[in-house]
Design an enzyme around this catalytic site. Structure first.
Site, PDB file in Angstrom:
ATOM      1  N   LYS A 108      -6.972   3.588  -2.887  1.00 14.11           N
ATOM      2  CA  LYS A 108      -7.045   3.456  -1.286  1.00 14.11           C
ATOM      3  C   LYS A 108      -7.566   4.821  -1.012  1.00 14.11           C
ATOM      4  CE  LYS A 108      -4.911   2.184   3.021  1.00 14.11           C
ATOM      5  NZ  LYS A 108      -3.936   1.519   3.725  1.00 14.11           N
ATOM      6  N   LYS A 143      -9.966   0.421  -1.979  1.00 19.95           N
ATOM      7  CA  LYS A 143      -9.914  -0.117  -0.556  1.00 19.95           C
ATOM      8  C   LYS A 143     -10.464   1.179   0.292  1.00 19.95           C
ATOM      9  CE  LYS A 143      -6.546  -1.346   3.007  1.00 19.95           C
ATOM     10  NZ  LYS A 143      -5.158  -1.927   3.237  1.00 19.95           N
ATOM     11  N   ASP A 173       0.724  -1.194  -0.055  1.00 26.93           N
ATOM     12  CA  ASP A 173       0.002  -0.100   0.050  1.00 26.93           C
ATOM     13  C   ASP A 173       0.749   1.239   0.094  1.00 26.93           C
ATOM     14  OD1 ASP A 173      -2.054  -2.053   0.474  1.00 26.93           O
ATOM     15  OD2 ASP A 173      -3.032  -0.682   1.769  1.00 26.93           O
TER      16      ASP A 173
END
Length: 218
Positions: free
Chosen positions: A149, A178, A87
């Site tokens: 995300k 996400k 991430d």
């Protein structure tokens, strides 16, 4: 639902003892992916090696302003330590400066360094305008990442239904989203997933699935 939750412990003062308890919780509750700070990736990977639990690493966390080469090196080191998901945080300064080729290259180089692992890109929605959220999402798709995300939870703002809807409108029905940042209840999770989130990141995962209480922001 539990399969869609990334259980996280990213507090800067997390101790080895806290990480051990965190890993035990992941085993007990059946989470499939956990995220810890890069310093603890090897420890968590070794600890969880006999269980079907992926360890993910945040890259460029939590500001995103380091040079691309540093993010690449951090990614490579995390993978060497056992990370199975990445991430990364975009270069927010470049994004705000409209240096979009820089933002896209930053992402694409980390994607390359990830060697085919699932790569999610944090855009920090609380700091962007709606138009910037759309542009960032487009850049992430073009750069070859797997997910947009929403947020880290550390820089103001978190996941909102509106943000997920905006992102989904840009990336289409199949691309990963996400939602993360400030997710504290089952109602939050259900609303975000109904809006189009395909993954949830939270340190409050146990409270969410058990109906307990939490004041955690991350």
């Amino acid at each position: 639902m539990i399969k869609s939750i990334d259980y996280t412990l990213l507090k800067p003062i997390a101790t080895t003892e806290a990480i051990t308890t965190f890993c035990d919780e992941a085993i007990s509750y059946g989470f499939q992916t956990v995220f810890v700070n890069p310093y603890y990736v090897k420890y968590a990977s070794d600890y969880l090696s006999k269980h079907a639990i992926k360890v993910g690493a945040p890259i460029g966390f939590s500001l995103g302003g380091m040079k691309t080469g540093i993010k690449v090196a951090e990614t490579q080191e995390a993978i060497k330590d056992g990370a199975q998901e990445i991430d990364m945080l975009i270069n927010l300064g470049a994004m705000k400066s409209k240096d979009y080729p820089v933002v896209k290259r930053d992402i694409s180089e980390v994607v390359k360094a990830s060697e085919g692992l699932t790569t999610k890109v944090i855009i920090e929605t609380g700091l962007l305008t709606e138009q910037e959220k759309r542009i960032a999402s487009e850049l992430i798709v073009e750069a070859g990442a797997d997910f947009v995300k929403t947020a880290t939870g550390f820089n103001g703002g978190g996941a909102t239904v509106r943000d997920v809807e905006i992102i989904r409108g840009v990336v289409g029905p199949e691309f990963g989203i996400k939602a993360a940042g400030g997710i504290r209840s089952l109602a939050d999770v259900e609303a975000l997933m109904s809006a189009g989130a395909s993954r949830i990141g939270t340190s409050s995962a146990i409270a969410i699935i058990t109906g307990g209480q939490t004041n955690s922001a991350y």
